[in-house]
Design an enzyme around this catalytic site. Structure first.
Site, mmCIF file in Angstrom:
data_model
loop_
_atom_site.group_PDB
_atom_site.id
_atom_site.type_symbol
_atom_site.label_atom_id
_atom_site.label_comp_id
_atom_site.label_asym_id
_atom_site.label_seq_id
_atom_site.Cartn_x
_atom_site.Cartn_y
_atom_site.Cartn_z
ATOM 1 N N ASP A 1 -51.156 6.298 25.334
ATOM 2 C CA ASP A 1 -51.828 6.643 24.076
ATOM 3 C C ASP A 1 -53.337 6.401 24.164
ATOM 4 O OD1 ASP A 1 -50.509 7.713 21.899
ATOM 5 O OD2 ASP A 1 -49.704 5.790 21.199
ATOM 6 N N LYS B 1 -41.746 14.414 21.006
ATOM 7 C CA LYS B 1 -42.268 13.823 22.244
ATOM 8 C C LYS B 1 -41.156 13.703 23.282
ATOM 9 C CE LYS B 1 -46.039 11.447 19.881
ATOM 10 N NZ LYS B 1 -46.625 10.220 19.328
ATOM 11 N N GLN C 1 -45.091 4.140 18.249
ATOM 12 C CA GLN C 1 -45.510 5.086 17.216
ATOM 13 C C GLN C 1 -46.111 4.357 16.024
ATOM 14 O OE1 GLN C 1 -45.415 8.396 17.725
ATOM 15 N NE2 GLN C 1 -46.199 8.928 15.704
HETATM 16 N N1 GUN Z 1 -49.342 8.233 14.872
HETATM 17 C C1 GUN Z 1 -50.086 9.341 14.663
HETATM 18 N N2 GUN Z 1 -50.639 9.778 15.806
HETATM 19 C C2 GUN Z 1 -50.240 8.924 16.765
HETATM 20 C C3 GUN Z 1 -50.476 8.859 18.163
HETATM 21 O O1 GUN Z 1 -51.188 9.676 18.757
HETATM 22 N N3 GUN Z 1 -49.870 7.816 18.818
HETATM 23 C C4 GUN Z 1 -49.109 6.901 18.163
HETATM 24 N N4 GUN Z 1 -48.596 5.921 18.885
HETATM 25 N N5 GUN Z 1 -48.876 6.938 16.878
HETATM 26 C C5 GUN Z 1 -49.435 7.954 16.187
#
Ligand code: GUN
Length: 298
Positions: free
Chosen positions: A121, A54, A98
């Protein structure tokens, strides 16, 4: 029939190039770069990989990137203090925490503390609700948004199709249903959501003109569970032990790719499918946050 491969790498590359172009136009116009922060708590190996990707994608798009790393034994209060700081940080347009978080931290409490205006998100209840009612200011969760973009950009008609979703998570299954039922492009589908308690799952999955699978179990969907000619979107990312691989494992989806490819008309590979789209849509949401911020003078 051998299915067409829906190439997530190519589509994500196209979207990321569009975003980078818009970012450079913003910067040329005197605006600061859009800023994305990612918070990670602990050392979960898969999360570490996602968070690194990311950050890199952000830089490649010309955005400002920050990664906040907290030790696994951080308290909930310490994490909430980071969230409060990022909510107030003027160079951060959007951020995410995350998941999964360590067990001693209440994830819901943390997600609810993120300002809805920075919730790229799309997990805050305000954005969940906005997506459901079709509010264009919503942040759409990146993974289902990416699945929808793959369909749209591959010329696959969702209008009138029966979309069957396997999995009811808050991250994928539920928001996927919200997006596919909207009266808008990439929507207008008839949606069925199946889950671990659904009776006679194969009879349901076989009804899907579009089958979206996000159940987190390797090779769970087999060829007899798929309607001939269906479009299959595989959201699964599972590690399976494979001594023949240098890492000792390989990544497979939730769909038995080889056999299902012989039944479906189109299918996303794993890796190289939905996974790449998630980051592209996260960048898209960050750009949306920055543009909204500009329009309200943030
Ligand atoms: N863990 C797995 N997929 C995601 C996501 O799209 N966002 C976040 N914050 N954590 C994740």
């Amino acid at each position: 029939m051998t299915a067409r491969i829906l190439d997530g790498v190519a589509i994500a590359t196209e979207i990321r190039a569009e975003i980078a172009k818009e970012v450079s136009t913003l910067i040329a116009g005197g605006h600061r770069p859009p800023g994305l922060a990612v918070v990670i708590v602990g050392e979960d190996p898969a999360s570490q990989v996602y968070v690194k990707s990311k950050g890199q994608a952000c830089i490649e798009a010309g955005m400002h990137s920050e990664t906040v790393r907290l030790p696994a034994d951080s308290s909930e209060a310490q994490l909430l203090a980071v969230v409060d700081r990022l909510n107030a940080d003027p160079v951060i347009d959007g951020f995410l925490v995350q998941l999964p978080l360590p067990k001693h931290i209440d994830s819901e409490k943390v997600l609810n503390r993120i300002s809805p205006a920075k919730d790229v998100d799309g997990f805050h209840p305000v954005n969940v609700g906005k997506v459901l009612v079709g509010d264009p200011t919503a942040f759409k969760p990146a993974t289902p948004y990416g699945c929808q973009q793959m369909l749209v950009r591959s010329g696959i008609e969702t209008k009138g199709a029966h979309a069957v979703i396997v999995g009811r998570s808050n991250i994928v299954g539920k928001p996927m249903a919200s997006l596919l039922i909207q009266d808008s492009r990439g929507g207008n589908a008839t949606v069925t959501v199946c889950h671990s308690r659904s009776r006679d799952l194969p009879s349901l999955t076989r009804q899907g003109d579009i089958l979206v699978v996000a159940i987190g179990r390797p090779n769970f969907i087999t060829a007899p569970m798929v309607k001939p000619g269906a479009v299959v979107i595989d959201v699964g990312i599972n590690r399976v032990i494979d001594p023949a691989h240098s890492k000792g494992y390989r990544i497979v989806g939730d769909v038995e790719f080889g056999a299902v490819s012989e039944v479906a008309s189109a299918i996303t590979p794993v890796p190289g499918g939905v996974g790449k789209m998630t980051i592209a849509m996260l960048l898209s949401n960050t750009l949306q946050a920055a543009k909204t911020g500009m329009s309200v003078g943030r």
